[in-house]
Each structure stands twice: as structure tokens, then as C-alpha cells.
Motif scaffolding. Structure first.
Motif, PDB file in Angstrom:
ATOM      1  N   ILE A 161      28.943  58.223 -18.067  1.00 22.17           N
ATOM      2  CA  ILE A 161      27.677  58.823 -17.643  1.00 22.17           C
ATOM      3  C   ILE A 161      27.392  58.355 -16.223  1.00 22.17           C
ATOM      4  N   PHE A 162      27.089  59.303 -15.348  1.00 21.95           N
ATOM      5  CA  PHE A 162      26.816  58.984 -13.946  1.00 21.95           C
ATOM      6  C   PHE A 162      25.409  59.480 -13.604  1.00 21.95           C
ATOM      7  N   PHE A 163      24.520  58.542 -13.291  1.00 17.71           N
ATOM      8  CA  PHE A 163      23.169  58.904 -12.867  1.00 17.71           C
ATOM      9  C   PHE A 163      23.135  58.932 -11.335  1.00 17.71           C
ATOM     10  N   ASP A 164      22.973  60.123 -10.796  1.00 18.78           N
ATOM     11  CA  ASP A 164      22.962  60.332  -9.346  1.00 18.78           C
ATOM     12  C   ASP A 164      21.522  60.393  -8.853  1.00 18.78           C
ATOM     13  N   THR A 165      21.119  59.409  -8.053  1.00 21.27           N
ATOM     14  CA  THR A 165      19.730  59.368  -7.565  1.00 21.27           C
ATOM     15  C   THR A 165      19.611  59.893  -6.137  1.00 21.27           C
ATOM     16  N   GLU A 166      20.729  60.298  -5.528  1.00 22.98           N
ATOM     17  CA  GLU A 166      20.706  60.696  -4.116  1.00 22.98           C
ATOM     18  C   GLU A 166      21.087  62.167  -3.897  1.00 22.98           C
ATOM     19  N   LYS A 167      21.080  62.930  -4.976  1.00 22.18           N
ATOM     20  CA  LYS A 167      21.331  64.373  -4.916  1.00 22.18           C
ATOM     21  C   LYS A 167      22.633  64.718  -4.186  1.00 22.18           C
ATOM     22  N   GLU A 215      21.296  64.284 -12.371  1.00 23.00           N
ATOM     23  CA  GLU A 215      20.527  64.001 -11.156  1.00 23.00           C
ATOM     24  C   GLU A 215      19.175  63.412 -11.549  1.00 23.00           C
ATOM     25  N   ILE A 216      18.816  62.309 -10.911  1.00 22.20           N
ATOM     26  CA  ILE A 216      17.582  61.583 -11.236  1.00 22.20           C
ATOM     27  C   ILE A 216      16.654  61.600 -10.035  1.00 22.20           C
TER      28      ILE A 216
END
Length: 369
Positions: A161-167, A215-216
Motif C-alpha cells: 500500500i502506497f499513500f501518496d501525499t504529494e499528488k 492519494e492523501i
């Protein structure tokens, strides 16, 4: 500590659950961590004694619902560590007795554009490719494997699982595909007769089914995901959670805001608690990236965050003199940018610095003569 969602206990009304949720408290574990003086406020009781009675009732319910006798052998197996080995970082693997731990939080710290995301993607690649041979053999049984529903098959392999906070999801997916292609040929391929187009198609299927990117946009959104992740981890055989970049997300939300330091500390504690629960319960490795400011070299997540992580790895660019000395001792005479991967915190490893560089195949150690 065993933990349950507060809604499962049926002790609180909807109003109380909503109020606790607004304070980032969703589970019994999070509530029991609160100081006594704060419980009366959170539980909206008239006296401290009433609040303590509610806590005692929670503990009784946990014991009745969850706790079962365990033998010493049970506890021994629960504490056994597993590792995600990184093929191009053998020194790091050796120092950590196998690689990135799956029962702890590992933090990657560095300034912008120093390779933090590359380190995470390199780790992901080697995790996904671990069972790629058996994955290919299994798919080969089906004529039209491109449209096959892999959820119906009992395949070997682990997901991420990869949470991307920088779009930057599209960039991450493109880079991951490139890394998988290169690293498969460099480290995992034992068969030179493999059809290249066939392999590329299978790598695409591998990404689609084992790499899950979200995407977060806010800390609360991330907390919601983490708080509802257990079933997803179990169903998708998740072995690694990556948050890139937690430092950027928190800095963007709380820097300069009135009362921001207190809010940041509270929400980071909750995130760390949830991540440690998931890691311990499912033996899932956690990689979190954090940013060093350019001028002061302070971390965006603050000083207290240091105590929440088990391992801290810092990536820094080498000075001109350090670089010259290394290149004189090294087989690598190409013009890649050289970095130092330093172990800044670990209970099992002393401070060590490993020279690394980044190419099309990801993060690699600098080979000495």
C-alpha cells in the motif's frame, strides 16, 4: 495491547463516538493511552470516578471478547521478525539481519530530491518480484491471462500500500514500472529465454494487482484509511505500507497555524499508534518519509516523532571531497550523484554510513575495489 474499535463495544452513543473521532480516537487502545485528567473531558462525565469506571468496563469487555491464554511458544512465534530484502543493498540487509523489518516503523529522512521515494520504490520492487517466477508460471496456464481476476486465484506473493501525499501518483507508477523491468533483468531473472513482451505484460498485471496507491490530501483522511485497513491488508496479502511523504503532509497542514504544534503532536501520536498496531498484528513493514529543511536541517515531523519510529535512515549528498575519495576507491567511475545512507537510529545497529547511488535500477550500494 489488544485493541477494538470503540463502536464494537456498544458502550457509547453516536454523539460520544463522533466527539472521540474528532480527537482522533477510534479504538480502545487509543482511548486507554489518554492521561487520566483528559478522560473526564473526552467521555463527558461529571467526575473523574465516572470516567475511570467507564475505562474499567472497557478493559473487562476487551478481556471477555479478545484475550485468550497464550503459551510461551505462541508468544515466541508472534515476536519472530520477517524482513524485506533489498537486492542492491546487501550491506543494509546484513546490518538489519535480513532487510527492512516487517514488525516496525522505518523512517527515511532527507532533504528534497535526495532519493527518499527512490528508496521506497526500490524496496517495493524487490517485494513484488520475490515470487514473480511462480506468478508467471501460474498465469501461463491461462490463454487470456490479461483479463484474469487474480482475486479468484490463490497466488503466492505480497502486496504493498502506497499513500501518496504529494499528488505524484502517475510519476510513481511510471517509475515503478521502469524499476520492475530493470531490476527483474538485473537481480531476478534466471531464464534468458523469457519472452520480453510477455514479461512486460505480466509486470503490468503485477502492478495492477499487488500495488495499491492512494492519494492523501489531509491527516484526517490518512487516519481514516489507517483505521479501516485491517480487512484490506488481510485480503490483499499486504506486506508493506509506505507513506510518502508524511513530513510534507504534516508540514503543509500545521506549520504556522495557531496551536499547530499541539495538534501535530496529537495526530502524529495517533498515526504512530495505528501503524504500530497494524505492523505488529499483521507483520507488515512500514516505511515513512520525512523531510529535512534546507537551511536548519530540522525534520518536518518534529523532535517527538523520533521516539515513535524504530529505525531512522538518513540520506544525504556527499561533499566534493568525500565524493572524490570514494570514487578513487570505487569500481563505479560513472557520473551518478553519490549519497550517504546513514543509520541514525536503531536498537540493533550502531551508527553506520553506506555510500549509495541511484540509476535506472533504483538505489544501489557503491561497489568498492
Amino acid at each position: 495491547m489488544t485493541s477494538l474499535k470503540l463502536s464494537e463495544l456498544k458502550l457509547f452513543d453516536e454523539k460520544t463516538l463522533t466527539f472521540l473521532s474528532q480527537h482522533s480516537i477510534h479504538s480502545t487502545y487509543q482511548l486507554l493511552l489518554q492521561p487520566k485528567w483528559h478522560l473526564r473531558y473526552l467521555l463527558n462525565t461529571k467526575t473523574n470516578e465516572e470516567a475511570e469506571n467507564i475505562i474499567l468496563e472497557i478493559i473487562k469487555k476487551i478481556n471477555l471478547i479478545q484475550l485468550k491464554p497464550k503459551t510461551v511458544l505462541n508468544l515466541f512465534y508472534e515476536l519472530q521478525n520477517e524482513y524485506i530484502s533489498i537486492k542492491s543493498l546487501q550491506k543494509l540487509n546484513n546490518l538489519f539481519s535480513g532487510g527492512i523489518s516487517t514488525i516496525s516503523i522505518t523512517e527515511i529522512v532527507g532533504k528534497n530530491n535526495c532519493g527518499k521515494t527512490e528508496f521506497c520504490l526500490t524496496t517495493i520492487c524487490d517485494l513484488l518480484l520475490l515470487h514473480f517466477d511462480s506468478f508467471c508460471k501460474h498465469l501461463q496456464q491461462y490463454e487470456n491471462f490479461e483479463n484474469l481476476n487474480l482475486d479468484l486465484l490463490d497466488l503466492e506473493g505480497f502486496g504493498c500500500i502506497f499513500f501518496d501525499t504529494e499528488k505524484k501518483s502517475s510519476q510513481i507508477l511510471r517509475r515503478l514500472y521502469q524499476l520492475l523491468t530493470v531490476r527483474f533483468q538485473e537481480y531476478f531473472s534466471n531464464n534468458n529465454k523469457l519472452n520480453e513482451n510477455d514479461i512486460l505484460k505480466k509486470l503490468e498485471i503485477l502492478i495492477q494487482n499487488y500495488f495499491h496507491i492512494f492519494e492523501i490530501n489531509s491527516s484526517n483522511e490518512l487516519l481514516t484509511h489507517l483505521d479501516n485497513l485491517e480487512e484490506f491488508i488481510f485480503e490483499k496479502k499486504i506486506k508493506l505500507i509506505v507513506i510518502d511523504s508524511l513530513g510534507a503532509l504534516v508540514y503543509r497542514e500545521f506549520n504556522g497555524r495557531e496551536g499547530g504544534l499541539f495538534e501535530r503532536a496529537s495526530i502524529l501520536q495517533t498515526k504512530a499508534t495505528l501503524l504500530k498496531e497494524l505492523s505488529a498484528k499483521f507483520k507488515v513493514g512500514v516505511l515513512v518519509t520525512n523531510i529535512l529543511t534546507e537551511q536548519t536541517e530540522q525534520v518536518h515531523l518534529g523532535v517527538n516523532w523520533y521516539h515513535f519510529v524504530n529505525h531512522r535512515l538518513q540520506i544525504t549528498r556527499l561533499s566534493s571531497q568525500q565524493l572524490l575519495n570514494l570514487l578513487q576507491q570505487s569500481n563505479n567511475q560513472q557520473q551518478q550523484t553519490i549519497f550517504a545512507l546513514a543509520i541514525q537510529k536503531s536498537a540493533q545497529v550502531p551508527f553506520v554510513s553506506i555510500p549509495i547511488y541511484i540509476d535506472d535500477g533504483g538505489v544501489k550500494e557503491l561497489e568498492k575495489l
